[in-house]
Write an enzyme that holds these catalytic residues in place. Structure first.
Site, PDB file in Angstrom:
ATOM      1  N   SER A 192       0.872  -1.175   0.000  1.00  0.00           N
ATOM      2  CA  SER A 192       0.000   0.000   0.000  1.00  0.00           C
ATOM      3  C   SER A 192       0.907   1.221   0.000  1.00  0.00           C
ATOM      4  O   SER A 192       2.074   1.146   0.399  1.00  0.00           O
ATOM      5  CB  SER A 192      -0.945   0.004   1.205  1.00  0.00           C
ATOM      6  OG  SER A 192      -0.229  -0.070   2.428  1.00  0.00           O
ATOM      7  N   GLU A 226       1.296   5.626   0.645  1.00  0.00           N
ATOM      8  CA  GLU A 226       0.761   6.873   1.203  1.00  0.00           C
ATOM      9  C   GLU A 226       1.149   8.049   0.319  1.00  0.00           C
ATOM     10  O   GLU A 226       2.302   8.183  -0.099  1.00  0.00           O
ATOM     11  CB  GLU A 226       1.296   7.119   2.616  1.00  0.00           C
ATOM     12  CG  GLU A 226       0.773   8.436   3.207  1.00  0.00           C
ATOM     13  CD  GLU A 226       1.360   8.762   4.566  1.00  0.00           C
ATOM     14  OE1 GLU A 226       0.973   8.076   5.528  1.00  0.00           O
ATOM     15  OE2 GLU A 226       2.195   9.682   4.661  1.00  0.00           O
ATOM     16  N   ALA A 286      -3.478  18.812  10.064  1.00  0.00           N
ATOM     17  CA  ALA A 286      -4.019  19.038  11.405  1.00  0.00           C
ATOM     18  C   ALA A 286      -5.059  20.153  11.366  1.00  0.00           C
ATOM     19  O   ALA A 286      -4.875  21.177  10.720  1.00  0.00           O
ATOM     20  CB  ALA A 286      -2.897  19.415  12.367  1.00  0.00           C
ATOM     21  N   ASP A 320      -1.423  16.149  15.086  1.00  0.00           N
ATOM     22  CA  ASP A 320      -0.427  16.877  15.871  1.00  0.00           C
ATOM     23  C   ASP A 320      -1.090  17.998  16.669  1.00  0.00           C
ATOM     24  O   ASP A 320      -2.119  18.553  16.249  1.00  0.00           O
ATOM     25  CB  ASP A 320       0.641  17.481  14.957  1.00  0.00           C
ATOM     26  CG  ASP A 320       1.448  16.415  14.229  1.00  0.00           C
ATOM     27  OD1 ASP A 320       1.624  15.330  14.799  1.00  0.00           O
ATOM     28  OD2 ASP A 320       1.885  16.676  13.085  1.00  0.00           O
ATOM     29  N   ASP A 333       1.502   3.130  24.725  1.00  0.00           N
ATOM     30  CA  ASP A 333       1.124   3.132  23.308  1.00  0.00           C
ATOM     31  C   ASP A 333       0.248   1.930  22.974  1.00  0.00           C
ATOM     32  O   ASP A 333      -0.753   2.049  22.254  1.00  0.00           O
ATOM     33  CB  ASP A 333       2.382   3.095  22.433  1.00  0.00           C
ATOM     34  CG  ASP A 333       2.826   4.471  21.983  1.00  0.00           C
ATOM     35  OD1 ASP A 333       2.212   5.461  22.414  1.00  0.00           O
ATOM     36  OD2 ASP A 333       3.779   4.551  21.204  1.00  0.00           O
ATOM     37  N   PHE A 362      12.598  14.326  10.125  1.00  0.00           N
ATOM     38  CA  PHE A 362      11.350  13.612  10.390  1.00  0.00           C
ATOM     39  C   PHE A 362      11.531  12.648  11.567  1.00  0.00           C
ATOM     40  O   PHE A 362      10.688  12.567  12.458  1.00  0.00           O
ATOM     41  CB  PHE A 362      10.913  12.806   9.164  1.00  0.00           C
ATOM     42  CG  PHE A 362      10.386  13.632   8.023  1.00  0.00           C
ATOM     43  CD1 PHE A 362       9.980  14.933   8.209  1.00  0.00           C
ATOM     44  CD2 PHE A 362      10.298  13.080   6.751  1.00  0.00           C
ATOM     45  CE1 PHE A 362       9.490  15.691   7.151  1.00  0.00           C
ATOM     46  CE2 PHE A 362       9.807  13.826   5.685  1.00  0.00           C
ATOM     47  CZ  PHE A 362       9.406  15.135   5.891  1.00  0.00           C
ATOM     48  N   HIS A 396       3.478  -0.927   3.982  1.00  0.00           N
ATOM     49  CA  HIS A 396       2.922   0.396   3.666  1.00  0.00           C
ATOM     50  C   HIS A 396       4.096   1.335   3.382  1.00  0.00           C
ATOM     51  O   HIS A 396       4.903   1.611   4.273  1.00  0.00           O
ATOM     52  CB  HIS A 396       2.095   0.902   4.844  1.00  0.00           C
ATOM     53  CG  HIS A 396       1.319   2.152   4.557  1.00  0.00           C
ATOM     54  ND1 HIS A 396       0.346   2.215   3.580  1.00  0.00           N
ATOM     55  CD2 HIS A 396       1.366   3.397   5.129  1.00  0.00           C
ATOM     56  CE1 HIS A 396      -0.184   3.434   3.566  1.00  0.00           C
ATOM     57  NE2 HIS A 396       0.426   4.168   4.489  1.00  0.00           N
TER      58      HIS A 396
END
Length: 307
Positions: free
Chosen positions: A17, A19, A53, A112, A164, A222, A272
């Site tokens: 997949s 993004e 966001a 975020d 998490d 990042f 992904h």
């Protein structure tokens, strides 16, 4: 056969997949859809389109998702959705907008903090408190496929990995059907995380997010923001190649391919890939691993045409 290439039998039942993010201008839109067209050759199980966001890219996201569904044949295009800076009614209206153009798959994210990464997150008054609540809200709207985020090295705001995993379980209990992970580079981290997730009774697919490194400096930025560790081995392989684009591209291709192949040999079947809306590196990685391309349709010959 090289370590970064799978044997044909090993490629069975592997799924990709991709993004994408919504374009900011006409030139970026052209680049995006050229990328979508080229990567569609790998027959992705689904693709996703991000969402800013507070809905800062809502209009562009909606336009992009609708175009992908209607013009590219990617019926299972998933729309990212966040709950930052919006009330429940506003978020629900966005769900309806996406659904009206054929979306049946959402990627539900908290988003975020409005003050930016590193600032304290505050739920919006009258809004969904977190991603688990957002999942429940989407599920109440219909029988959608709902993907959520997961963090093999934990979310930067979480106290620890256990917190998490507890949040992931809440999202699953509220109706999430898949988790897509933040990118990582050490497969041992992912394997340890997956073992803990399964011990917690979470059985949905946990799909590793793979980031082929187009830009080493940008990737490090990042990684710093999202808490992903960059192994010294990757720094050693890439940091000295800034002025050698061809060698950097080749090395980046091998790094991502090696990661995918190792995960596949550990039993992972779904991947992904974060494309950054660019096809060359993603294509090179997929080709090196050995993912098959869909056959290109040949133009029909007219009767009586010369042989």
């Amino acid at each position: 056969m090289p370590i970064h290439t799978l044997y044909p039998a090993e490629r069975g039942n592997l799924h990709l997949s991709f993004e994408y993010f919504p374009p900011k201008n006409d030139d970026m839109e052209t680049q995006l859809f050229e990328t979508v067209d080229k990567l569609s050759a790998f027959s992705p199980a689904f693709v996703t389109v991000t969402y800013g966001a507070g809905g800062s890219t809502k209009s562009r996201s909606l336009t992009t998702v609708c175009r992908m569904i209607k013009e590219t044949g990617l019926a299972n295009t998933a729309a990212h959705l966040t709950c930052v800076g919006a009330t429940k009614a506003e978020v629900d209206a966005v769900v309806d907008e996406f659904a009206s153009c054929g979306v049946r798959h959402f990627v539900a994210l908290r988003g975020d903090p409005q003050g930016g990464i590193g600032t304290r997150y505050e739920p919006t008054p009258g809004g969904y408190d977190n991603a688990a609540a957002l999942v429940a809200g989407i599920r109440a709207k219909g029988d959608f496929e709902i993907s959520v985020s997961a963090y093999p090295e934990k979310h930067p705001e979480s106290a620890d990995v256990a917190a998490d995993i507890d949040m992931l379980k809440r999202k699953v209990d509220n109706g999430a059907t898949r988790a897509l992970t933040q990118f990582f580079f050490d497969n041992n981290d992912f394997e340890r995380y997956l073992e803990r997730v399964r011990r917690a009774g979470i059985s949905i697919p946990i799909v590793p997010g793979i980031l082929p490194i187009n830009n080493f400096a940008q990737m490090r930025k990042f990684a710093g923001l999202c808490g992903a560790r960059v192994p010294d081995a990757i720094t050693t392989r890439l940091s000295h190649l800034d002025e050698q684009p061809e060698e950097r591209f080749k090395e980046a291709t091998h790094i991502a391919a090696e990661q995918i192949v190792d995960l596949a040999r550990r039993g992972v079947r779904d991947f992904h890939l974060y494309t950054m809306n660019r096809s060359p590196l993603i294509t090179a990685v997929c080709d090196l691993v050995g993912f098959e391309r869909a056959p290109v349709a040949q133009p029909k010959r007219h009767e009586g045409a010369a042989a």
